[in-house]
Design a protein around this motif. Sequence first.
Motif, PDB file in Angstrom:
ATOM      1  N   SER A  94      -4.733  -0.213  -6.565  1.00 47.48           N
ATOM      2  CA  SER A  94      -5.117   0.435  -5.303  1.00 47.48           C
ATOM      3  C   SER A  94      -6.619   0.640  -5.192  1.00 47.48           C
ATOM      4  O   SER A  94      -7.099   1.225  -4.216  1.00 47.48           O
ATOM      5  N   GLN A  95      -7.380   0.125  -6.178  1.00 49.41           N
ATOM      6  CA  GLN A  95      -8.838   0.089  -6.083  1.00 49.41           C
ATOM      7  C   GLN A  95      -9.363  -1.332  -5.927  1.00 49.41           C
ATOM      8  O   GLN A  95     -10.249  -1.590  -5.120  1.00 49.41           O
ATOM      9  N   HIS A  96      -8.822  -2.274  -6.731  1.00 53.72           N
ATOM     10  CA  HIS A  96      -9.310  -3.661  -6.619  1.00 53.72           C
ATOM     11  C   HIS A  96      -8.536  -4.478  -5.597  1.00 53.72           C
ATOM     12  O   HIS A  96      -8.965  -5.573  -5.227  1.00 53.72           O
ATOM     13  N   GLY A  97      -7.414  -3.985  -5.113  1.00 56.55           N
ATOM     14  CA  GLY A  97      -6.702  -4.625  -4.014  1.00 56.55           C
ATOM     15  C   GLY A  97      -5.775  -5.752  -4.399  1.00 56.55           C
ATOM     16  O   GLY A  97      -5.159  -6.361  -3.522  1.00 56.55           O
ATOM     17  N   VAL A  98      -5.642  -6.032  -5.696  1.00 61.58           N
ATOM     18  CA  VAL A  98      -4.745  -7.104  -6.153  1.00 61.58           C
ATOM     19  C   VAL A  98      -3.436  -6.436  -6.541  1.00 61.58           C
ATOM     20  O   VAL A  98      -3.245  -5.998  -7.676  1.00 61.58           O
ATOM     21  N   HIS A  99      -2.497  -6.366  -5.600  1.00 61.04           N
ATOM     22  CA  HIS A  99      -1.266  -5.608  -5.814  1.00 61.04           C
ATOM     23  C   HIS A  99      -0.121  -6.439  -6.368  1.00 61.04           C
ATOM     24  O   HIS A  99       0.858  -5.879  -6.864  1.00 61.04           O
ATOM     25  N   CYS A 100      -0.220  -7.745  -6.278  1.00 62.02           N
ATOM     26  CA  CYS A 100       0.859  -8.598  -6.769  1.00 62.02           C
ATOM     27  C   CYS A 100       0.242  -9.879  -7.316  1.00 62.02           C
ATOM     28  O   CYS A 100      -0.961 -10.100  -7.224  1.00 62.02           O
ATOM     29  N   TYR A 101       1.072 -10.725  -7.920  1.00 59.68           N
ATOM     30  CA  TYR A 101       0.558 -11.983  -8.455  1.00 59.68           C
ATOM     31  C   TYR A 101       0.172 -12.938  -7.333  1.00 59.68           C
ATOM     32  O   TYR A 101       0.767 -12.948  -6.255  1.00 59.68           O
ATOM     33  N   TYR A 463      -7.112  -0.190   0.208  1.00 59.78           N
ATOM     34  CA  TYR A 463      -6.122  -0.813  -0.658  1.00 59.78           C
ATOM     35  C   TYR A 463      -5.011   0.148  -1.068  1.00 59.78           C
ATOM     36  O   TYR A 463      -4.222  -0.153  -1.968  1.00 59.78           O
ATOM     37  N   ASP A 464      -4.947   1.309  -0.435  1.00 61.13           N
ATOM     38  CA  ASP A 464      -3.917   2.298  -0.754  1.00 61.13           C
ATOM     39  C   ASP A 464      -2.694   2.018   0.109  1.00 61.13           C
ATOM     40  O   ASP A 464      -2.607   2.431   1.268  1.00 61.13           O
ATOM     41  N   LEU A 465      -1.724   1.314  -0.460  1.00 62.14           N
ATOM     42  CA  LEU A 465      -0.565   0.889   0.307  1.00 62.14           C
ATOM     43  C   LEU A 465       0.258   2.063   0.832  1.00 62.14           C
ATOM     44  O   LEU A 465       0.969   1.926   1.829  1.00 62.14           O
ATOM     45  N   TRP A 466       0.171   3.170   0.173  1.00 59.22           N
ATOM     46  CA  TRP A 466       0.976   4.326   0.576  1.00 59.22           C
ATOM     47  C   TRP A 466       0.386   5.066   1.768  1.00 59.22           C
ATOM     48  O   TRP A 466       1.038   5.956   2.326  1.00 59.22           O
ATOM     49  N   HIS A 467      -0.829   4.730   2.138  1.00 56.63           N
ATOM     50  CA  HIS A 467      -1.493   5.430   3.232  1.00 56.63           C
ATOM     51  C   HIS A 467      -2.138   4.439   4.197  1.00 56.63           C
ATOM     52  O   HIS A 467      -3.247   4.657   4.694  1.00 56.63           O
ATOM     53  N   GLY A 468      -1.462   3.336   4.454  1.00 58.29           N
ATOM     54  CA  GLY A 468      -1.901   2.403   5.477  1.00 58.29           C
ATOM     55  C   GLY A 468      -2.844   1.322   5.029  1.00 58.29           C
ATOM     56  O   GLY A 468      -3.295   0.517   5.848  1.00 58.29           O
ATOM     57  N   GLY A 469      -3.175   1.287   3.729  1.00 58.81           N
ATOM     58  CA  GLY A 469      -4.047   0.238   3.232  1.00 58.81           C
ATOM     59  C   GLY A 469      -3.310  -1.070   3.044  1.00 58.81           C
ATOM     60  O   GLY A 469      -2.111  -1.181   3.286  1.00 58.81           O
ATOM     61  N   SER A 471      -3.337  -5.279   0.977  1.00 58.68           N
ATOM     62  CA  SER A 471      -3.374  -5.986  -0.298  1.00 58.68           C
ATOM     63  C   SER A 471      -4.052  -7.332  -0.118  1.00 58.68           C
ATOM     64  O   SER A 471      -3.930  -7.970   0.934  1.00 58.68           O
ATOM     65  N   LYS A 472      -4.782  -7.777  -1.132  1.00 61.97           N
ATOM     66  CA  LYS A 472      -5.360  -9.114  -1.120  1.00 61.97           C
ATOM     67  C   LYS A 472      -4.300 -10.189  -1.350  1.00 61.97           C
ATOM     68  O   LYS A 472      -4.584 -11.382  -1.168  1.00 61.97           O
ATOM     69  N   THR A 473      -3.129  -9.784  -1.795  1.00 63.14           N
ATOM     70  CA  THR A 473      -2.050 -10.728  -2.088  1.00 63.14           C
ATOM     71  C   THR A 473      -0.858 -10.460  -1.186  1.00 63.14           C
ATOM     72  O   THR A 473      -0.733  -9.381  -0.593  1.00 63.14           O
ATOM     73  N   LEU A 474       0.029 -11.429  -1.110  1.00 64.85           N
ATOM     74  CA  LEU A 474       1.330 -11.165  -0.522  1.00 64.85           C
ATOM     75  C   LEU A 474       2.067 -10.142  -1.377  1.00 64.85           C
ATOM     76  O   LEU A 474       1.752  -9.956  -2.556  1.00 64.85           O
TER      77      LEU A 474
END
Length: 517
Positions: A94-101, A463-469, A471-474
């Motif tokens: 949630s800082q670098h934005g890479v949430h998945c592979y 990049y905070d997915l829980w608050h509307g951010g 992801s750089k990935t799918l």
Amino acid sequence: MKRRAFLTAVGAGAASFVGRGFAQEARTARPPNVVLIMTDNQASWTLGCYGNPEIRTPHIDRLAREGVLFSRCFSSNAVCSPTRATYLTGLLPSQHGVHCYLRANEAQIGPDAYNVIEEFTTLPQILAERGYVCGLTGKWHLGGNEKPQEGFTYWVTKPDGHTSTFYGAEVIEDGRIRQEPTYLTDFWTNHGIRFIEQNRDRPFFLFLAYNGPYGLGASLQRPARNRHGAYYADKALKSFPREPAHPWLKQNHQFLGDLTAIRRYAAEVSGIDDGVGRILGTLDRLALTRDTLVVFTADQGLCAGQHGLWGMSDHGRPLNTYDETCHIPLVFCHPDAIAAGRKSDLMVSNYDFLRTILSYLGLRDRIPAKPQGPGRDYSPVLHGRTPEWENVTFFEIENTRMIRTPEWKYTRRFPEGPDELYDLRSDPGERTNLIDRAEHANTRSRLAARLEAFFVRYAEPKYDLWHGGGSKTLLLTSAPLMPWPHTATSPTSQDSGPADRESTALGPPTQGRSDAN
């Protein structure tokens, strides 16, 4: 562009290292070499030094005997690209934005390829600026794969992230994609040895990033072809639990209790151990052992029958946080500088790694200040001291976040659960979910508040997915967690690669490919 002019700083960088606080500077005028060995999908339970009585890992066990073994190291995510980004940046997903592979069509190769951690200051970049020559051999999986990134000048990698075969696999060498006919684990090791030999007279950083043992995909349907296949061919390997399938398991049912898959995975673990032994032998042969810090770890763990699961978090729904998916090996070895044969029970995370290794190398002043990572410095342990420390780690994978202490594990799934609470003192195997027990309501509330406060402090809003951010990935999970900057669609794109050359392909996956990590 964040690229520092590190090539112009090489000469000054090595000289400036002296006097920076490294404990052994009196012994040598040059900074210690660093060899970071990272494996793919390997939990600590797979190694002899962590108590496995069946899988042969004598060389990794040697590292543990000659250095410090961390018995409670955890990854902050459970798939490859996010964890690798965290090791190199010290930041959370949630800082670098890479949430998945990263899938094959996401940033890795082609005209739209880019390095997904380009905007951050990273370990290899810092070391390059301080006079190290930096080499990557193995799996990158962070985008822009066709050319060197982050201060690396020696660069041999894969065009994608998943592994469908260890023979006849595609590799990137000299900027070109080609097929490598030999055993891929040996191929990475050979390049690691070549890099060490070429740079024996100057400080070097080798990132040896094996794509094994992996434990996923069609290759598990065929026996191992490396030299350990024959040894394991008649072994029962009871360290792989035979449990009925967990109702959350969505992929890899065929591997549960399957001796071909079990033996194949064990053989790949031992194949990596061979490579570790060859690297250590090279350091011995070149009289570099005492001048080289060797770190052995993994990107994330793997369930191979535990809890009736096979794979990582992404192979079930909901995404799981069981220890086997995030409890990883961590060994530091540096003869003379680090006392041998010690074990630390501190709870540490891969987000602590960057701060720790820079502090150990006397480069504390190069720890990035922005964004502020959550990492802590456990380098005093390497010098035989006990730091002030709170035993707690945090984890996130998309809609799932977790806090773990020695006593409790609390998992929250946004927005509607299911949530989990385990008393690890009486239930270390995480079998009895106490989330709805009234007598544990205060514990649940306390842990939930700590979990929320941690991410409020560190998560970057974009990049905070829980608050509307985004992801750089799918993403693996569906709305309201949406991929960024892509459109709000389901993650149907798959990390496709070369056809498997050891066995026939598996059937179609659900919610993304099972072997894409």
